[in-house]
Design an enzyme around this catalytic site. Sequence first.
Site, PDB file in Angstrom:
ATOM      1  CB  SER A 196      -1.795  -5.359   5.800  1.00 19.98           C
ATOM      2  OG  SER A 196      -1.851  -6.672   5.311  1.00 19.98           O
ATOM      3  CG  ASP A 352      -3.736  -5.609  -1.854  1.00 20.28           C
ATOM      4  OD1 ASP A 352      -3.490  -6.791  -1.534  1.00 20.28           O
ATOM      5  OD2 ASP A 352      -3.947  -4.716  -1.019  1.00 20.28           O
ATOM      6  CG  HIS A 382      -0.665  -6.133   0.456  1.00 15.80           C
ATOM      7  ND1 HIS A 382      -1.892  -5.811   0.971  1.00 15.80           N
ATOM      8  CD2 HIS A 382       0.098  -6.499   1.521  1.00 15.80           C
ATOM      9  CE1 HIS A 382      -1.889  -5.994   2.272  1.00 15.80           C
ATOM     10  NE2 HIS A 382      -0.683  -6.406   2.642  1.00 15.80           N
TER      11      HIS A 382
END
Length: 412
Positions: A196, A352, A382
Amino acid sequence: MWLLLVLSLAVALAWYHLHAPLPAGIREPRKLMLLDAVCKVVFHLAVLMERLGSGHHVLWIRQTSKHFEGTMKNLIKQGSAGVLRVSDVTFDGVPVRVYQPGACGEEGRPRRGLLYFHGGGWTFGSAKEGSYDENSRLMSNKLHMVLVSVEYRLFPEARFPTPYLDCLAAAKHFLSPGVLAKYNVDPCRVGVSGDSAGGNLAAAVAQEVAMDDSMRVKFSVQALIYPVVQALDFNTPSYVQNQAMPILNRPLMVHFWLQYLGADPSLKSRFLSNHQQSTMTPELMARVDWTSLLPPKYKDGYTTVAVHGKGARGAAREEVPGLRDVRAAPLLARTEVLSRCPRAYVMTCEYDVLRDDGLMYARRLRDAGVAVTSDHYEDGFHGCLSLTLRPFQFDVGVRALGRYIQWLNDNL
């Protein structure tokens, strides 16, 4: 009275989020709904506590998370990751946690090394907590690898470029021949990775190291887990498709970007409608053009949301200078820079908002001549790679972690 109000708010939020619809492709929907409800309740309570004078809501969330983790460790015994030497030190002034595997018959043989940057929207997360610590222990033992997890500074204490500079400083220190020798790391087998926001930092640091001719040792691989790599288009197909998904929704990702870049929160609506594109050149926008970078299956049925010309309230470039800075947005890098980057692993998830960020970055790396392995999880969402511990252990997270470790084993 206020306690009753807080509890009522918590119950109402939990009930609402537990009954929010999820895509049919999510295999463990109730568990994900519950996790999302917990996250939302904690966030709203933190905001309320801030208004009551208990400090910044981010700090309150961090403290709550730490207490929750401690409680879970007391209630649930996780499996042992094996014998390790774990030390908290500093690399050029940046706090890091170093994981060194125990002896296994190869004590004199140089080991592979990995530098890891955790995720959390440049706001949350820690190398020392939760699945980041547990997975680092697992990876270090399983791959007989020296793993360095970086504690870069976070919002609200720090904003761009400070987290990036922390990570770059730690990288240069780790890659120095003397430090590699100290930890018995093979200079030809050192990688950089992150998830991320950490994937953002890993990609940006990999670019900088690749272009720095003064550095004798380079990264041999980069492994990016659902990386966030651009802030010019929040209307890509994945942002539209997954705009209300749990864990990371579209408004929250914009919120994280505005915090990271030190921008006025009032710009959120402009960013959501792509007004930040107003002063960007066609050449720059081509580097984030999902209509040419995504496979047909991901763009069919979607249209671009583009803004041209200077808006009445001023140019976004002047308001947010970091928007076009490749250190913040690695997808904006020139092809010549990407071509010098190490071979890559890019993991993406169907559900996501950052799916298309990862797919576009993988495509641009390939077009630049870099060998790329793409792993896409049709049932992924995610943050799933961090959800490998009970009580919020997800099958897709366990599978993704296993495949990620296998790639590192085969390529590092």
